[in-house]
Design a protein around this motif. Structure first.
Motif, PDB file in Angstrom:
ATOM      1  N   LEU A   1       0.822  -1.217   0.000  1.00 20.71           N
ATOM      2  CA  LEU A   1       0.000   0.000   0.000  1.00 20.71           C
ATOM      3  C   LEU A   1       0.855   1.266   0.000  1.00 20.71           C
ATOM      4  CD1 LEU A   1      -2.751  -0.968   2.605  1.00 20.71           C
ATOM      5  CD2 LEU A   1      -2.991  -0.865   0.111  1.00 20.71           C
ATOM      6  N   LEU A   2       0.497   2.179  -0.900  1.00 22.55           N
ATOM      7  CA  LEU A   2       1.230   3.447  -0.993  1.00 22.55           C
ATOM      8  C   LEU A   2       1.154   4.226   0.318  1.00 22.55           C
ATOM      9  CD1 LEU A   2       2.667   5.713  -2.522  1.00 22.55           C
ATOM     10  CD2 LEU A   2       0.426   6.404  -3.415  1.00 22.55           C
TER      11      LEU A   2
ATOM     12  N   PHE B   1      -8.409  12.002 -14.291  1.00 24.21           N
ATOM     13  CA  PHE B   1      -9.201  12.509 -13.175  1.00 24.21           C
ATOM     14  C   PHE B   1     -10.084  11.403 -12.594  1.00 24.21           C
ATOM     15  CE2 PHE B   1     -13.064  14.167 -11.325  1.00 24.21           C
ATOM     16  CZ  PHE B   1     -12.564  15.053 -10.382  1.00 24.21           C
ATOM     17  N   ASP B   2     -10.768  10.692 -13.460  1.00 23.41           N
ATOM     18  CA  ASP B   2     -11.663   9.599 -13.047  1.00 23.41           C
ATOM     19  C   ASP B   2     -10.935   8.588 -12.176  1.00 23.41           C
ATOM     20  OD1 ASP B   2     -14.149  10.015 -13.945  1.00 23.41           O
ATOM     21  OD2 ASP B   2     -14.129   8.429 -15.477  1.00 23.41           O
ATOM     22  N   TYR B   3      -9.770   8.196 -12.664  1.00 20.95           N
ATOM     23  CA  TYR B   3      -8.954   7.205 -11.968  1.00 20.95           C
ATOM     24  C   TYR B   3      -8.470   7.768 -10.630  1.00 20.95           C
ATOM     25  CZ  TYR B   3      -4.919   4.153 -11.144  1.00 20.95           C
ATOM     26  OH  TYR B   3      -4.001   3.302 -10.591  1.00 20.95           O
ATOM     27  N   GLU B   4      -7.942   8.978 -10.666  1.00 17.58           N
ATOM     28  CA  GLU B   4      -7.391   9.590  -9.450  1.00 17.58           C
ATOM     29  C   GLU B   4      -8.477   9.832  -8.394  1.00 17.58           C
ATOM     30  OE1 GLU B   4      -4.252   9.851  -8.857  1.00 17.58           O
ATOM     31  OE2 GLU B   4      -3.537   9.439 -10.885  1.00 17.58           O
ATOM     32  N   PHE B   5      -9.664  10.153  -8.866  1.00 20.57           N
ATOM     33  CA  PHE B   5     -10.805  10.400  -7.981  1.00 20.57           C
ATOM     34  C   PHE B   5     -11.082   9.142  -7.141  1.00 20.57           C
ATOM     35  CE2 PHE B   5     -15.472  11.082  -7.397  1.00 20.57           C
ATOM     36  CZ  PHE B   5     -15.376  12.306  -6.758  1.00 20.57           C
ATOM     37  N   GLN B   6     -11.045   7.987  -7.801  1.00 16.69           N
ATOM     38  CA  GLN B   6     -11.292   6.722  -7.099  1.00 16.69           C
ATOM     39  C   GLN B   6     -10.155   6.375  -6.141  1.00 16.69           C
ATOM     40  OE1 GLN B   6     -12.308   3.448  -9.764  1.00 16.69           O
ATOM     41  NE2 GLN B   6     -13.128   4.949 -11.192  1.00 16.69           N
ATOM     42  N   ILE B   7      -8.922   6.535  -6.639  1.00 19.44           N
ATOM     43  CA  ILE B   7      -7.760   6.202  -5.802  1.00 19.44           C
ATOM     44  C   ILE B   7      -7.714   7.092  -4.565  1.00 19.44           C
ATOM     45  CG2 ILE B   7      -5.203   6.187  -5.746  1.00 19.44           C
ATOM     46  CD1 ILE B   7      -6.265   3.979  -7.432  1.00 19.44           C
TER      47      ILE B   7
END
Ligand code: ADP
Length: 163
Positions: free
Chosen positions: A74-75, A97-103
Protein backbone atom coordinates in the motif's frame (compact mmCIF):
# COMPACT_ATOMS: atom_id res chain seq x y z
CA UNK A 1 9.15 19.34 7.20
CA UNK A 2 6.72 18.88 4.34
CA UNK A 3 7.47 15.60 2.62
CA UNK A 4 5.74 14.39 -0.55
CA UNK A 5 5.81 11.08 -2.41
CA UNK A 6 5.45 11.00 -6.17
CA UNK A 7 4.47 7.39 -6.91
CA UNK A 8 4.18 5.75 -10.30
CA UNK A 9 5.18 2.95 -12.59
CA UNK A 10 7.67 5.26 -14.38
CA UNK A 11 8.19 2.59 -17.06
CA UNK A 12 10.09 4.68 -18.11
CA UNK A 13 10.23 8.14 -16.44
CA UNK A 14 9.28 10.80 -19.06
CA UNK A 15 9.66 14.57 -19.33
CA UNK A 16 5.95 14.77 -18.40
CA UNK A 17 6.87 13.13 -15.08
CA UNK A 18 9.83 15.50 -14.78
CA UNK A 19 7.57 18.53 -15.13
CA UNK A 20 5.33 17.31 -12.29
CA UNK A 21 8.39 16.46 -10.18
CA UNK A 22 9.94 19.92 -10.62
CA UNK A 23 6.67 21.56 -9.56
CA UNK A 24 6.52 19.32 -6.48
CA UNK A 25 10.20 19.88 -5.63
CA UNK A 26 9.47 23.62 -5.56
CA UNK A 27 6.60 23.12 -3.13
CA UNK A 28 7.84 20.49 -0.68
CA UNK A 29 10.96 20.27 1.49
CA UNK A 30 11.65 16.75 0.25
CA UNK A 31 10.09 14.69 -2.53
CA UNK A 32 10.48 10.93 -2.93
CA UNK A 33 9.99 9.52 -6.43
CA UNK A 34 8.67 6.06 -5.62
CA UNK A 35 8.67 3.31 -8.22
CA UNK A 36 5.81 0.88 -7.86
CA UNK A 37 7.10 -2.67 -7.68
CA UNK A 38 4.22 -4.56 -9.26
CA UNK A 39 4.99 -7.35 -11.68
CA UNK A 40 1.29 -7.71 -12.51
CA UNK A 41 1.79 -4.63 -14.74
CA UNK A 42 4.49 -6.54 -16.73
CA UNK A 43 6.95 -3.66 -16.81
CA UNK A 44 9.56 -3.44 -19.58
CA UNK A 45 12.18 -1.92 -17.25
CA UNK A 46 13.05 -3.64 -13.98
CA UNK A 47 12.55 -1.74 -10.72
CA UNK A 48 16.34 -1.44 -10.34
CA UNK A 49 16.64 -0.04 -13.88
CA UNK A 50 13.88 2.49 -13.28
CA UNK A 51 15.36 3.64 -9.95
CA UNK A 52 18.80 3.92 -11.56
CA UNK A 53 17.42 6.07 -14.40
CA UNK A 54 15.58 8.27 -11.88
CA UNK A 55 18.78 8.67 -9.83
CA UNK A 56 20.69 9.74 -12.96
CA UNK A 57 17.93 12.25 -13.79
CA UNK A 58 17.91 13.66 -10.21
CA UNK A 59 21.68 14.13 -10.39
CA UNK A 60 21.66 15.68 -13.89
CA UNK A 61 18.78 18.04 -13.08
CA UNK A 62 20.39 19.05 -9.77
CA UNK A 63 17.22 18.29 -7.82
CA UNK A 64 18.85 18.39 -4.41
CA UNK A 65 15.67 17.82 -2.38
CA UNK A 66 14.51 14.79 -4.42
CA UNK A 67 15.19 11.16 -3.45
CA UNK A 68 14.30 7.89 -5.16
CA UNK A 69 12.82 4.70 -3.77
CA UNK A 70 10.55 1.80 -4.58
CA UNK A 71 7.63 0.20 -2.83
CA UNK A 72 5.28 -2.74 -3.02
CA UNK A 73 2.07 -2.97 -1.06
CA UNK A 74 0.00 0.00 0.00
CA UNK A 75 1.23 3.45 -0.99
CA UNK A 76 -0.14 5.04 2.20
CA UNK A 77 1.94 2.58 4.25
CA UNK A 78 5.07 3.51 2.32
CA UNK A 79 4.26 7.22 2.78
CA UNK A 80 3.87 6.73 6.53
CA UNK A 81 7.11 4.76 6.70
CA UNK A 82 9.12 7.60 5.14
CA UNK A 83 7.26 10.32 7.06
CA UNK A 84 5.42 11.81 4.04
CA UNK A 85 2.16 13.67 4.60
CA UNK A 86 1.42 14.24 0.91
CA UNK A 87 1.04 12.16 -2.24
CA UNK A 88 1.75 13.80 -5.58
CA UNK A 89 0.04 12.94 -8.86
CA UNK A 90 -0.19 14.46 -12.31
CA UNK A 91 -3.40 15.01 -14.29
CA UNK A 92 -3.42 14.95 -18.07
CA UNK A 93 -6.99 14.34 -19.15
CA UNK A 94 -10.40 13.61 -17.76
CA UNK A 95 -9.56 9.89 -17.79
CA UNK A 96 -6.74 10.57 -15.32
CA UNK A 97 -9.20 12.51 -13.17
CA UNK A 98 -11.66 9.60 -13.05
CA UNK A 99 -8.95 7.21 -11.97
CA UNK A 100 -7.39 9.59 -9.45
CA UNK A 101 -10.80 10.40 -7.98
CA UNK A 102 -11.29 6.72 -7.10
CA UNK A 103 -7.76 6.20 -5.80
CA UNK A 104 -8.05 9.29 -3.61
CA UNK A 105 -11.22 7.93 -1.98
CA UNK A 106 -9.46 4.64 -1.24
CA UNK A 107 -6.34 6.32 0.14
CA UNK A 108 -8.41 8.63 2.37
CA UNK A 109 -10.22 5.59 3.71
CA UNK A 110 -6.91 3.86 4.44
CA UNK A 111 -5.21 6.90 5.97
CA UNK A 112 -7.24 10.12 6.45
CA UNK A 113 -4.11 12.05 7.48
CA UNK A 114 -2.47 11.80 4.07
CA UNK A 115 -3.56 14.26 1.38
CA UNK A 116 -2.95 14.17 -2.37
CA UNK A 117 -1.72 17.16 -4.35
CA UNK A 118 -2.31 17.24 -8.12
CA UNK A 119 -0.44 19.11 -10.81
CA UNK A 120 -2.00 19.67 -14.21
CA UNK A 121 0.17 18.42 -17.05
CA UNK A 122 1.99 20.99 -19.10
CA UNK A 123 -0.18 21.17 -22.28
CA UNK A 124 2.95 20.32 -24.28
CA UNK A 125 3.05 16.95 -22.46
CA UNK A 126 -0.63 16.22 -22.13
CA UNK A 127 -0.45 13.36 -24.65
CA UNK A 128 2.79 11.95 -23.32
CA UNK A 129 2.74 8.65 -21.44
CA UNK A 130 5.27 5.93 -20.64
CA UNK A 131 3.29 3.54 -22.83
CA UNK A 132 3.53 5.87 -25.85
CA UNK A 133 7.31 6.15 -25.29
CA UNK A 134 7.55 2.35 -25.17
CA UNK A 135 5.48 1.92 -28.33
CA UNK A 136 7.37 4.56 -30.31
CA UNK A 137 10.74 3.20 -29.17
CA UNK A 138 9.85 -0.42 -29.91
CA UNK A 139 8.79 0.57 -33.41
CA UNK A 140 12.04 2.41 -34.03
CA UNK A 141 10.62 5.95 -33.82
CA UNK A 142 12.32 8.90 -32.16
CA UNK A 143 11.82 9.31 -28.43
CA UNK A 144 14.23 12.24 -28.25
CA UNK A 145 12.73 15.01 -26.15
CA UNK A 146 10.18 12.66 -24.59
CA UNK A 147 12.48 11.27 -21.88
CA UNK A 148 15.23 13.02 -19.90
CA UNK A 149 18.26 13.37 -22.20
CA UNK A 150 20.54 11.59 -19.70
CA UNK A 151 18.47 8.39 -20.10
CA UNK A 152 17.68 8.66 -23.79
CA UNK A 153 20.38 6.30 -25.14
CA UNK A 154 19.74 3.67 -22.49
CA UNK A 155 15.97 3.64 -23.07
CA UNK A 156 16.34 3.58 -26.84
CA UNK A 157 18.74 0.65 -26.73
CA UNK A 158 16.60 -1.30 -24.25
CA UNK A 159 13.38 -0.74 -26.25
CA UNK A 160 15.04 -1.71 -29.51
CA UNK A 161 15.96 -5.07 -27.89
CA UNK A 162 12.32 -5.45 -26.79
CA UNK A 163 10.99 -5.70 -30.38
P1 ADP B 1 0.71 5.01 -12.76
O1 ADP B 1 0.81 3.61 -13.31
O2 ADP B 1 0.73 5.07 -11.27
O3 ADP B 1 -0.37 5.89 -13.35
P2 ADP B 1 2.65 6.49 -14.32
O4 ADP B 1 4.12 6.28 -14.31
O5 ADP B 1 1.94 6.22 -15.61
O6 ADP B 1 2.13 5.62 -13.13
O7 ADP B 1 2.30 7.97 -13.89
C1 ADP B 1 2.65 8.47 -12.61
C2 ADP B 1 1.91 9.77 -12.40
O8 ADP B 1 2.37 10.76 -13.33
C3 ADP B 1 0.40 9.72 -12.59
O9 ADP B 1 -0.21 10.60 -11.66
C4 ADP B 1 0.20 10.22 -13.98
O10 ADP B 1 -1.09 10.79 -14.17
C5 ADP B 1 1.29 11.28 -14.07
N1 ADP B 1 1.73 11.52 -15.43
C6 ADP B 1 2.08 10.61 -16.37
N2 ADP B 1 2.43 11.20 -17.53
C7 ADP B 1 2.30 12.54 -17.32
C8 ADP B 1 2.47 13.71 -18.15
N3 ADP B 1 2.83 13.60 -19.42
N4 ADP B 1 2.25 14.92 -17.59
C9 ADP B 1 1.85 15.01 -16.30
N5 ADP B 1 1.64 13.96 -15.48
C10 ADP B 1 1.85 12.75 -15.97
Amino acid sequence: MKIGVYPGSFDPFTIGHLDVLKNAAGLFDTVFVAVLNNNAKSPVFSVDDRVEMIDRMIETEGLTNVRSGSFSGLLVDYAKQIGAQYLIRGLRAITDFDYEFQIDAVNRHLNPDIRTVYFMANPAHSFLSSSSVREIGEMGGSIEGLVPACNYEYILERLARQK
